[in-house]
Write a protein that holds these residues in place. Structure first.
Motif, PDB file in Angstrom:
ATOM      1  N   TRP A  72     -40.212 -17.459  18.917  1.00  0.00           N
ATOM      2  CA  TRP A  72     -40.420 -16.275  18.132  1.00  0.00           C
ATOM      3  C   TRP A  72     -40.929 -16.325  16.741  1.00  0.00           C
ATOM      4  O   TRP A  72     -41.947 -16.907  16.692  1.00  0.00           O
ATOM      5  CB  TRP A  72     -39.193 -15.156  18.319  1.00  0.00           C
ATOM      6  N   VAL A  73     -40.300 -15.752  15.607  1.00  0.00           N
ATOM      7  CA  VAL A  73     -41.059 -16.123  14.303  1.00  0.00           C
ATOM      8  C   VAL A  73     -40.416 -17.158  13.683  1.00  0.00           C
ATOM      9  O   VAL A  73     -41.129 -17.617  12.524  1.00  0.00           O
ATOM     10  CB  VAL A  73     -40.432 -14.822  13.524  1.00  0.00           C
ATOM     11  N   THR A  74     -39.664 -18.039  14.390  1.00  0.00           N
ATOM     12  CA  THR A  74     -39.014 -19.259  13.906  1.00  0.00           C
ATOM     13  C   THR A  74     -40.188 -20.598  13.702  1.00  0.00           C
ATOM     14  O   THR A  74     -40.649 -21.101  12.957  1.00  0.00           O
ATOM     15  CB  THR A  74     -37.865 -19.717  14.587  1.00  0.00           C
ATOM     16  N   TYR A  75     -40.511 -20.907  15.181  1.00  0.00           N
ATOM     17  CA  TYR A  75     -41.409 -22.208  14.973  1.00  0.00           C
ATOM     18  C   TYR A  75     -42.887 -21.740  15.131  1.00  0.00           C
ATOM     19  O   TYR A  75     -43.623 -20.827  15.575  1.00  0.00           O
ATOM     20  CB  TYR A  75     -41.274 -22.840  16.503  1.00  0.00           C
ATOM     21  N   GLY A  76     -43.650 -22.488  14.087  1.00  0.00           N
ATOM     22  CA  GLY A  76     -44.970 -22.145  13.524  1.00  0.00           C
ATOM     23  C   GLY A  76     -45.150 -21.062  12.487  1.00  0.00           C
ATOM     24  O   GLY A  76     -46.008 -20.930  12.317  1.00  0.00           O
ATOM     25  N   GLY A  77     -43.922 -20.407  12.216  1.00  0.00           N
ATOM     26  CA  GLY A  77     -43.899 -19.626  11.024  1.00  0.00           C
ATOM     27  C   GLY A  77     -42.849 -20.123   9.990  1.00  0.00           C
ATOM     28  O   GLY A  77     -43.114 -20.615   9.033  1.00  0.00           O
ATOM     29  N   GLN A  78     -41.713 -19.869  10.516  1.00  0.00           N
ATOM     30  CA  GLN A  78     -40.443 -19.742   9.614  1.00  0.00           C
ATOM     31  C   GLN A  78     -40.240 -21.321   9.217  1.00  0.00           C
ATOM     32  O   GLN A  78     -39.699 -21.724   8.048  1.00  0.00           O
ATOM     33  CB  GLN A  78     -39.101 -19.201   9.870  1.00  0.00           C
ATOM     34  N   VAL A  79     -40.365 -22.374  10.318  1.00  0.00           N
ATOM     35  CA  VAL A  79     -40.216 -23.626   9.770  1.00  0.00           C
ATOM     36  C   VAL A  79     -41.277 -24.386  10.388  1.00  0.00           C
ATOM     37  O   VAL A  79     -42.304 -23.946  11.158  1.00  0.00           O
ATOM     38  CB  VAL A  79     -38.954 -24.258  10.613  1.00  0.00           C
ATOM     39  N   GLY A  80     -41.469 -25.579   9.769  1.00  0.00           N
ATOM     40  CA  GLY A  80     -42.555 -26.377  10.290  1.00  0.00           C
ATOM     41  C   GLY A  80     -42.582 -27.203  11.720  1.00  0.00           C
ATOM     42  O   GLY A  80     -41.342 -27.233  12.228  1.00  0.00           O
ATOM     43  N   PRO A  81     -43.478 -27.834  12.077  1.00  0.00           N
ATOM     44  CA  PRO A  81     -43.361 -28.569  13.337  1.00  0.00           C
ATOM     45  C   PRO A  81     -42.217 -29.786  13.182  1.00  0.00           C
ATOM     46  O   PRO A  81     -41.716 -29.743  14.360  1.00  0.00           O
ATOM     47  CB  PRO A  81     -44.675 -29.188  13.325  1.00  0.00           C
ATOM     48  N   GLU A  82     -42.080 -30.369  12.237  1.00  0.00           N
ATOM     49  CA  GLU A  82     -40.949 -31.311  12.366  1.00  0.00           C
ATOM     50  C   GLU A  82     -39.602 -30.749  12.621  1.00  0.00           C
ATOM     51  O   GLU A  82     -38.829 -31.265  13.369  1.00  0.00           O
ATOM     52  CB  GLU A  82     -40.940 -32.226  11.114  1.00  0.00           C
ATOM     53  N   VAL A  83     -39.231 -29.711  11.975  1.00  0.00           N
ATOM     54  CA  VAL A  83     -37.980 -28.853  12.151  1.00  0.00           C
ATOM     55  C   VAL A  83     -37.847 -28.644  13.483  1.00  0.00           C
ATOM     56  O   VAL A  83     -37.032 -28.534  14.413  1.00  0.00           O
ATOM     57  CB  VAL A  83     -37.722 -27.798  11.162  1.00  0.00           C
ATOM     58  N   ALA A  84     -38.971 -27.947  14.178  1.00  0.00           N
ATOM     59  CA  ALA A  84     -39.273 -27.363  15.372  1.00  0.00           C
ATOM     60  C   ALA A  84     -38.910 -28.455  16.449  1.00  0.00           C
ATOM     61  O   ALA A  84     -38.146 -28.619  17.630  1.00  0.00           O
ATOM     62  CB  ALA A  84     -40.484 -26.702  15.893  1.00  0.00           C
ATOM     63  N   GLN A  85     -39.422 -29.810  16.057  1.00  0.00           N
ATOM     64  CA  GLN A  85     -39.142 -30.851  17.135  1.00  0.00           C
ATOM     65  C   GLN A  85     -37.750 -31.287  17.228  1.00  0.00           C
ATOM     66  O   GLN A  85     -37.059 -31.594  18.221  1.00  0.00           O
ATOM     67  CB  GLN A  85     -40.054 -32.172  16.539  1.00  0.00           C
ATOM     68  N   GLN A  86     -37.005 -31.277  15.832  1.00  0.00           N
ATOM     69  CA  GLN A  86     -35.391 -31.406  15.823  1.00  0.00           C
ATOM     70  C   GLN A  86     -34.844 -30.670  16.615  1.00  0.00           C
ATOM     71  O   GLN A  86     -33.990 -31.014  17.316  1.00  0.00           O
ATOM     72  CB  GLN A  86     -35.377 -31.520  14.259  1.00  0.00           C
ATOM     73  N   CYS A  87     -35.276 -29.278  16.459  1.00  0.00           N
ATOM     74  CA  CYS A  87     -34.273 -28.449  17.060  1.00  0.00           C
ATOM     75  C   CYS A  87     -34.559 -28.653  18.788  1.00  0.00           C
ATOM     76  O   CYS A  87     -33.630 -28.430  19.487  1.00  0.00           O
ATOM     77  CB  CYS A  87     -34.913 -26.927  16.543  1.00  0.00           C
ATOM     78  N   MET A  88     -35.725 -28.786  19.114  1.00  0.00           N
ATOM     79  CA  MET A  88     -36.065 -28.752  20.515  1.00  0.00           C
ATOM     80  C   MET A  88     -35.510 -30.043  21.259  1.00  0.00           C
ATOM     81  O   MET A  88     -34.781 -29.895  22.288  1.00  0.00           O
ATOM     82  CB  MET A  88     -37.339 -28.715  20.955  1.00  0.00           C
ATOM     83  N   LYS A  89     -35.326 -31.230  20.587  1.00  0.00           N
ATOM     84  CA  LYS A  89     -34.652 -32.441  20.888  1.00  0.00           C
ATOM     85  C   LYS A  89     -33.171 -32.220  21.001  1.00  0.00           C
ATOM     86  O   LYS A  89     -32.396 -32.705  22.096  1.00  0.00           O
ATOM     87  CB  LYS A  89     -34.972 -33.494  19.882  1.00  0.00           C
TER      88      LYS A  89
END
Length: 336
Positions: free
Chosen positions: A21-38
């Protein structure tokens, strides 16, 4: 992790999933998105949800980057995206055959995937004939670009109409609905959709299980943490939610959250974990979509699985006494 069948299909999805939703690509950057998904994947989550409209397509891009970076086996993932708001052009939105097909291709390009497992009609489109919608989603499935299609925030009547069209034309009907569902938003899942679950074997992948953070208890003192979604200033949805929080209804709900904290303390969990477990208790919920801006939030959310068996009939009744919003007398959660 617990895995549940998505409706009457043979597809199994993790009962807790991760959405962008508003988090990945918006609220946080790609590195954080990667950490969360992993972190989510390592904890057994196999279902990841996004949409063409999330952060203007950037959410799909960042989630796709994470999938490629970690080299996960495609069969270990269930990826969903949603079609409706694809851009500003006259044919870049809605559920015309043109936008469903072109929008899906654009989603796959951003995700850098050959197909998604689940493809949703993000909202109903009263301007497009239902037969056109059903045929278009079937075309995408026949092209191998999606395995199943479903709806999000459609009425029971609209979903029933889609099933009738599919049955008449011997086509694939929508398998799942993605509605909002939480302790404060119950009518649609617990009342309106009951015939769909019974008659069509529909699955549900529910969003906003924490009522946009209200059920976490972090807004109990009336302040909005700077790192929360509600602190995002340029998002009209967040602006509306902030207004709701400050309203009389918001204050009533916060008072209920304070009382729910006592139930959570009794079960040695947080109010967030209690709220997630409460959603998971509903047998018609296939998966609870959670959001996370940091890996630690995912680790905390996963602990809700340990709370579900503790939600006895007595505990559920105590929760109902606090909520006072049960929509249907004839509906009861199945005993675990």
């Amino acid at each position: 992790m617990e895995y549940r069948y998505l409706g009457n299909s043979g597809l199994m999805v993790s009962c807790l999933s991760l959405g962008g939703w508003v988090t990945y690509g918006g609220q946080v950057g790609p590195e954080v998105a990667q950490q969360c998904m992993k972190t989510a994947f390592d904890l057994g989550i196999n279902f990841f949800d996004t949409a063409e409209v999330y952060s203007g397509g950037k959410c799909e891009i960042d989630m796709g980057i994470a999938i490629r970076k970690f080299g996960w086996k495609r069969s270990d993932l269930v990826i969903s995206t949603k079609i409706f708001w694809g851009g500003k052009g006259p044919n870049d939105r809605g559920l015309s055959r043109k936008h469903i097909i072109e929008g899906t291709d654009a989603c796959l390009k951003r995700l850098q995937l050959d197909y998604v497992d689940l493809l949703y009609a993000h909202r109903p489109d009263p301007d497009t004939p239902m037969e056109e919608i059903v045929r278009a989603f079937n075309h995408v499935i026949n092209q191998g670009k999606a395995f199943y299609w479903g709806t999000s925030e459609w009425s029971a009547q609209q979903i029933t109409e889609a099933h009738a069209v599919a049955q008449r034309l011997n086509l694939i009907a929508p398998l799942m609905e993605q509605p909002q569902y939480n302790m404060f938003h119950r009518d649609r899942v617990e009342k309106e959709y009951l015939p769909l679950f019974k008659n069509f074997g529909m699955g549900s992948t529910i969003w906003s299980p924490l009522a946009s953070g209200m059920l976490t208890g972090k807004y109990n003192d009336g302040t909005i943490p700077t790192d929360s979604r509600l602190a995002i200033q340029d998002n009209p949805v967040m602006q509306r939610l902030r207004g709701n929080l400050e309203s009389e209804d918001g204050r009533v709900k916060i008072a209920k959250v304070v009382k729910l904290r006592k139930v959570a303390d009794l079960l040695d969990c947080t109010t967030s974990q209690l709220a997630l477990a409460w959603c998971l208790k509903n047998p018609n919920v296939s998966s609870v979509i959670t959001g996370a801006s940091k890996p630690s939030q995912i680790e905390e959310n996963i602990k809700a699985l340990q709370i579900v068996p503790l939600l006895t009939e007595e505990i559920m009744e105590s929760i109902e006494e606090i909520l006072q919003n049960k929509p249907a007398q004839e509906y009861n959660f199945r005993k675990s």
